[in-house]
Design a protein around this motif. Structure first.
Motif, PDB file in Angstrom:
ATOM      1  N   LEU A  68       0.807  -1.218   0.000  1.00  0.00           N
ATOM      2  CA  LEU A  68       0.000   0.000   0.000  1.00  0.00           C
ATOM      3  C   LEU A  68       0.843   1.272   0.000  1.00  0.00           C
ATOM      4  CD1 LEU A  68      -2.726  -1.114   2.584  1.00  0.00           C
ATOM      5  CD2 LEU A  68      -3.050  -0.815   0.121  1.00  0.00           C
ATOM      6  N   ILE A  69       2.105   1.185   0.397  1.00  0.00           N
ATOM      7  CA  ILE A  69       2.933   2.394   0.429  1.00  0.00           C
ATOM      8  C   ILE A  69       3.636   2.631  -0.900  1.00  0.00           C
ATOM      9  CG2 ILE A  69       3.333   2.014   2.900  1.00  0.00           C
ATOM     10  CD1 ILE A  69       6.292   1.530   2.190  1.00  0.00           C
ATOM     11  N   GLY A  70       3.498   1.702  -1.848  1.00  0.00           N
ATOM     12  CA  GLY A  70       4.156   1.868  -3.132  1.00  0.00           C
ATOM     13  C   GLY A  70       5.672   1.723  -3.018  1.00  0.00           C
ATOM     14  N   PRO A  71       6.422   2.292  -3.953  1.00  0.00           N
ATOM     15  CA  PRO A  71       7.886   2.122  -3.974  1.00  0.00           C
ATOM     16  C   PRO A  71       8.629   3.146  -3.124  1.00  0.00           C
ATOM     17  CG  PRO A  71       7.216   3.322  -5.909  1.00  0.00           C
ATOM     18  CD  PRO A  71       5.938   3.010  -5.154  1.00  0.00           C
ATOM     19  N   ARG A  72       8.006   3.665  -2.080  1.00  0.00           N
ATOM     20  CA  ARG A  72       8.572   4.730  -1.261  1.00  0.00           C
ATOM     21  C   ARG A  72      10.044   4.516  -0.900  1.00  0.00           C
ATOM     22  NH1 ARG A  72       6.028   8.436   2.797  1.00  0.00           N
ATOM     23  NH2 ARG A  72       7.539   8.879   4.457  1.00  0.00           N
ATOM     24  N   PRO A  73      10.425   3.389  -0.273  1.00  0.00           N
ATOM     25  CA  PRO A  73      11.830   3.261   0.138  1.00  0.00           C
ATOM     26  C   PRO A  73      12.797   3.217  -1.033  1.00  0.00           C
ATOM     27  CG  PRO A  73      10.642   1.205   0.482  1.00  0.00           C
ATOM     28  CD  PRO A  73       9.621   2.235   0.152  1.00  0.00           C
TER      29      PRO A  73
ATOM     30  N   GLY B 157       8.659   7.447 -13.005  1.00  0.00           N
ATOM     31  CA  GLY B 157       8.255   7.972 -14.299  1.00  0.00           C
ATOM     32  C   GLY B 157       6.875   7.513 -14.741  1.00  0.00           C
ATOM     33  N   TYR B 158       6.477   6.304 -14.298  1.00  0.00           N
ATOM     34  CA  TYR B 158       5.194   5.775 -14.734  1.00  0.00           C
ATOM     35  C   TYR B 158       4.011   6.553 -14.155  1.00  0.00           C
ATOM     36  CZ  TYR B 158       5.056   3.472 -10.149  1.00  0.00           C
ATOM     37  OH  TYR B 158       5.051   3.210  -8.804  1.00  0.00           O
ATOM     38  N   VAL B 159       4.265   7.383 -13.142  1.00  0.00           N
ATOM     39  CA  VAL B 159       3.182   8.190 -12.579  1.00  0.00           C
ATOM     40  C   VAL B 159       2.561   9.073 -13.661  1.00  0.00           C
ATOM     41  CG1 VAL B 159       2.676  10.100 -11.000  1.00  0.00           C
ATOM     42  CG2 VAL B 159       4.019   8.152 -10.209  1.00  0.00           C
TER      43      VAL B 159
ATOM     44  N   LYS C 230      -6.571  15.145  -3.929  1.00  0.00           N
ATOM     45  CA  LYS C 230      -5.952  13.814  -3.903  1.00  0.00           C
ATOM     46  C   LYS C 230      -5.414  13.498  -2.514  1.00  0.00           C
ATOM     47  CE  LYS C 230      -4.717  13.541  -8.797  1.00  0.00           C
ATOM     48  NZ  LYS C 230      -3.613  13.457  -9.785  1.00  0.00           N
ATOM     49  N   GLU C 231      -4.877  14.508  -1.828  1.00  0.00           N
ATOM     50  CA  GLU C 231      -4.370  14.293  -0.475  1.00  0.00           C
ATOM     51  C   GLU C 231      -5.500  13.884   0.456  1.00  0.00           C
ATOM     52  OE1 GLU C 231      -1.854  13.944   2.765  1.00  0.00           O
ATOM     53  OE2 GLU C 231      -1.382  14.073   0.619  1.00  0.00           O
ATOM     54  N   ARG C 232      -6.642  14.546   0.358  1.00  0.00           N
ATOM     55  CA  ARG C 232      -7.784  14.168   1.195  1.00  0.00           C
ATOM     56  C   ARG C 232      -8.229  12.745   0.894  1.00  0.00           C
ATOM     57  NH1 ARG C 232      -9.288  19.565  -0.019  1.00  0.00           N
ATOM     58  NH2 ARG C 232     -10.661  18.847  -1.709  1.00  0.00           N
ATOM     59  N   ASN C 233      -8.271  12.379  -0.366  1.00  0.00           N
ATOM     60  CA  ASN C 233      -8.654  11.008  -0.741  1.00  0.00           C
ATOM     61  C   ASN C 233      -7.649   9.993  -0.231  1.00  0.00           C
ATOM     62  OD1 ASN C 233     -10.968  11.859  -2.045  1.00  0.00           O
ATOM     63  ND2 ASN C 233      -9.984  11.997  -4.068  1.00  0.00           N
TER      64      ASN C 233
ATOM     65  N   LEU D 133      -6.058  -3.925 -21.725  1.00  0.00           N
ATOM     66  CA  LEU D 133      -7.281  -3.910 -20.928  1.00  0.00           C
ATOM     67  C   LEU D 133      -7.019  -3.545 -19.469  1.00  0.00           C
ATOM     68  CD1 LEU D 133      -8.909  -7.187 -22.303  1.00  0.00           C
ATOM     69  CD2 LEU D 133      -9.508  -4.835 -22.923  1.00  0.00           C
ATOM     70  N   ILE D 134      -5.863  -3.958 -18.953  1.00  0.00           N
ATOM     71  CA  ILE D 134      -5.544  -3.753 -17.537  1.00  0.00           C
ATOM     72  C   ILE D 134      -5.019  -2.353 -17.265  1.00  0.00           C
ATOM     73  CG2 ILE D 134      -4.016  -4.498 -15.658  1.00  0.00           C
ATOM     74  CD1 ILE D 134      -4.049  -7.299 -16.945  1.00  0.00           C
ATOM     75  N   ALA D 135      -4.192  -1.840 -18.160  1.00  0.00           N
ATOM     76  CA  ALA D 135      -3.471  -0.578 -17.927  1.00  0.00           C
ATOM     77  C   ALA D 135      -4.366   0.607 -17.575  1.00  0.00           C
ATOM     78  CB  ALA D 135      -2.606  -0.243 -19.140  1.00  0.00           C
ATOM     79  N   PRO D 136      -5.533   0.796 -18.249  1.00  0.00           N
ATOM     80  CA  PRO D 136      -6.358   1.961 -17.908  1.00  0.00           C
ATOM     81  C   PRO D 136      -6.842   1.982 -16.467  1.00  0.00           C
ATOM     82  CG  PRO D 136      -7.001   1.078 -20.042  1.00  0.00           C
ATOM     83  CD  PRO D 136      -6.059   0.084 -19.429  1.00  0.00           C
ATOM     84  N   VAL D 137      -6.912   0.814 -15.841  1.00  0.00           N
ATOM     85  CA  VAL D 137      -7.296   0.738 -14.428  1.00  0.00           C
ATOM     86  C   VAL D 137      -6.063   0.750 -13.536  1.00  0.00           C
ATOM     87  CG1 VAL D 137      -8.454  -0.651 -12.669  1.00  0.00           C
ATOM     88  CG2 VAL D 137      -9.412  -0.507 -14.983  1.00  0.00           C
ATOM     89  N   PHE D 138      -5.071  -0.024 -13.932  1.00  0.00           N
ATOM     90  CA  PHE D 138      -3.877  -0.184 -13.095  1.00  0.00           C
ATOM     91  C   PHE D 138      -3.078   1.110 -12.961  1.00  0.00           C
ATOM     92  CE2 PHE D 138       0.627  -1.111 -12.508  1.00  0.00           C
ATOM     93  CZ  PHE D 138       0.601  -1.956 -11.404  1.00  0.00           C
ATOM     94  N   ASN D 139      -2.869   1.810 -14.066  1.00  0.00           N
ATOM     95  CA  ASN D 139      -2.003   2.991 -14.031  1.00  0.00           C
ATOM     96  C   ASN D 139      -2.480   4.094 -13.084  1.00  0.00           C
ATOM     97  OD1 ASN D 139       0.164   2.209 -15.696  1.00  0.00           O
ATOM     98  ND2 ASN D 139      -1.017   2.629 -17.540  1.00  0.00           N
ATOM     99  N   PRO D 140      -3.755   4.468 -13.090  1.00  0.00           N
ATOM    100  CA  PRO D 140      -4.193   5.500 -12.138  1.00  0.00           C
ATOM    101  C   PRO D 140      -4.054   5.064 -10.686  1.00  0.00           C
ATOM    102  CG  PRO D 140      -5.796   5.247 -13.906  1.00  0.00           C
ATOM    103  CD  PRO D 140      -4.826   4.119 -14.044  1.00  0.00           C
ATOM    104  N   VAL D 141      -4.326   3.792 -10.416  1.00  0.00           N
ATOM    105  CA  VAL D 141      -4.188   3.285  -9.046  1.00  0.00           C
ATOM    106  C   VAL D 141      -2.721   3.301  -8.627  1.00  0.00           C
ATOM    107  CG1 VAL D 141      -4.468   1.269  -7.552  1.00  0.00           C
ATOM    108  CG2 VAL D 141      -6.278   1.885  -9.173  1.00  0.00           C
ATOM    109  N   ALA D 142      -1.836   2.844  -9.503  1.00  0.00           N
ATOM    110  CA  ALA D 142      -0.398   2.839  -9.203  1.00  0.00           C
ATOM    111  C   ALA D 142       0.119   4.255  -8.982  1.00  0.00           C
ATOM    112  CB  ALA D 142       0.376   2.167 -10.337  1.00  0.00           C
ATOM    113  N   ALA D 143      -0.352   5.196  -9.793  1.00  0.00           N
ATOM    114  CA  ALA D 143       0.077   6.590  -9.639  1.00  0.00           C
ATOM    115  C   ALA D 143      -0.409   7.166  -8.316  1.00  0.00           C
ATOM    116  CB  ALA D 143      -0.446   7.427 -10.801  1.00  0.00           C
ATOM    117  N   PHE D 144      -1.633   6.852  -7.942  1.00  0.00           N
ATOM    118  CA  PHE D 144      -2.205   7.344  -6.690  1.00  0.00           C
ATOM    119  C   PHE D 144      -1.432   6.805  -5.484  1.00  0.00           C
ATOM    120  CE2 PHE D 144      -5.267   6.665  -3.176  1.00  0.00           C
ATOM    121  CZ  PHE D 144      -5.651   7.987  -2.935  1.00  0.00           C
ATOM    122  N   ILE D 145      -1.168   5.503  -5.479  1.00  0.00           N
ATOM    123  CA  ILE D 145      -0.453   4.884  -4.356  1.00  0.00           C
ATOM    124  C   ILE D 145       0.994   5.373  -4.295  1.00  0.00           C
ATOM    125  CG2 ILE D 145       0.481   2.684  -3.519  1.00  0.00           C
ATOM    126  CD1 ILE D 145      -2.138   1.379  -4.368  1.00  0.00           C
TER     127      ILE D 145
END
Length: 284
Positions: free
Chosen positions: A33-38, A192-194, A244-247, A211-223
């Motif tokens: 859930l924290i994405g690639p932060r470290p 960069g993928y954000v 976006k911060e509130r969400n 088919l997957i990318a239109p859903v996956f990319n926004p979620v990945a960018a958000f996380i």
């Protein structure tokens, strides 16, 4: 004499094991859930980012680099004091050295550089637990940090750069984030993928990815973007907004709710933890 020499290193730290908070959180599968932060923050230290640029397959095969790097680190944490992969992780870095663009030399085993890499994992545990599991008390944060000192010493690298207490670690972290880290090209590539979209994984067919990318990319960018510290977000020019911060905060608060934690805690270990954590707990 060996015991006497080791004693000062033991009395200022806490042990790792099934009762430790590092064990409890580091191998938790909610860590995604924290994405690639470290990883991104590591590469924002210029010397470390340059080492990855010069020596790693990160750019040509990102997944392979992650697959090779993370298991030994997990086995360092979930191993025992006498049987872990810490020194092997250290030895992977012996030949990672070279020259910075300004002519200065760098080496992955420089204590300040090596500790920064470790610090991002420690902060990962703290951030993940406090954001997506429960609000940590000051005592819990101190405990996690003191356990992380035992973790770091398993690498067999000089600990001269390691702060003594959690309060000192906070000061160290703030200084690194506010004064030292930069938007190194390796870190920029890592997020960069954000804005550009995530590259198609080799195991996924072009049709399936279409088919997957239109859903996956926004979620990945958000996380990914939500999981970055504001300072790093600004340096890397990651798009974000108050909305976006509130969400993101609502998203995190949902995971911290008592019902969600209750359900998670009653799932099988094979769902809750990665295989390295499972092995450690089973052994203990």
């Amino acid at each position: 004499m060996t015991e006497l020499a080791e004693q000062p290193q033991q009395t200022d730290a806490l042990p790792l094991g099934p009762q430790s908070l590092v064990w409890k959180y580091f191998g938790d599968n909610r860590m995604y859930l924290i994405g690639p932060r470290p990883a991104v923050l590591q590469n924002m230290l210029a010397e470390l980012g340059q080492g990855v640029l010069d020596h790693s397959v990160f750019f040509s095969d990102t997944a392979a680099r992650v697959k090779r790097s993370l298991p030994p680190i997990f086995m360092t944490v979930y191993g025992t004091d006498g049987d872990n992969r810490g020194q092997q992780v250290r030895d992977f870095h012996r030949d990672i050295k070279g020259e910075m663009p300004d002519g200065a030399r760098y080496h992955a085993l420089d204590p300040e550089t090596y500790f920064w890499a470790h610090a991002t994992f420690v902060e990962q545990v703290l951030y993940f637990a406090d954001t997506f599991v429960k609000r940590l008390s000051d005592a819990e944060k101190e405990q996690i940090y003191l356990e992380s000192k035992t973790w770091y010493r398993r690498y067999g690298v000089s600990d001269r750069a390691m702060p003594a207490t959690y309060a000192e670690f906070e000061q160290y972290w703030d200084r690194m984030m506010n004064e030292i880290v930069v938007a190194h090209k390796t870190a920029q590539y890592g997020v960069g993928y954000v804005t550009k979209g995530f590259p198609r994984p080799k195991a996924v067919s072009p049709l399936a990815w279409k088919l997957i990318a239109p859903v996956f990319n926004p979620v990945a960018a958000f996380i990914t973007t939500g999981g970055m510290p504001p300072r790093a977000r600004a340096l890397l020019n990651l798009p974000w907004s108050d909305r976006k911060e509130r969400n993101y905060q609502r998203f995190a608060a949902f995971w911290r709710t008592r019902p969600v934690n209750w359900v998670w805690d009653h799932l099988p270990m094979s769902v809750r933890y990665n295989k390295f954590a499972q092995t450690g707990y089973a052994r203990s």
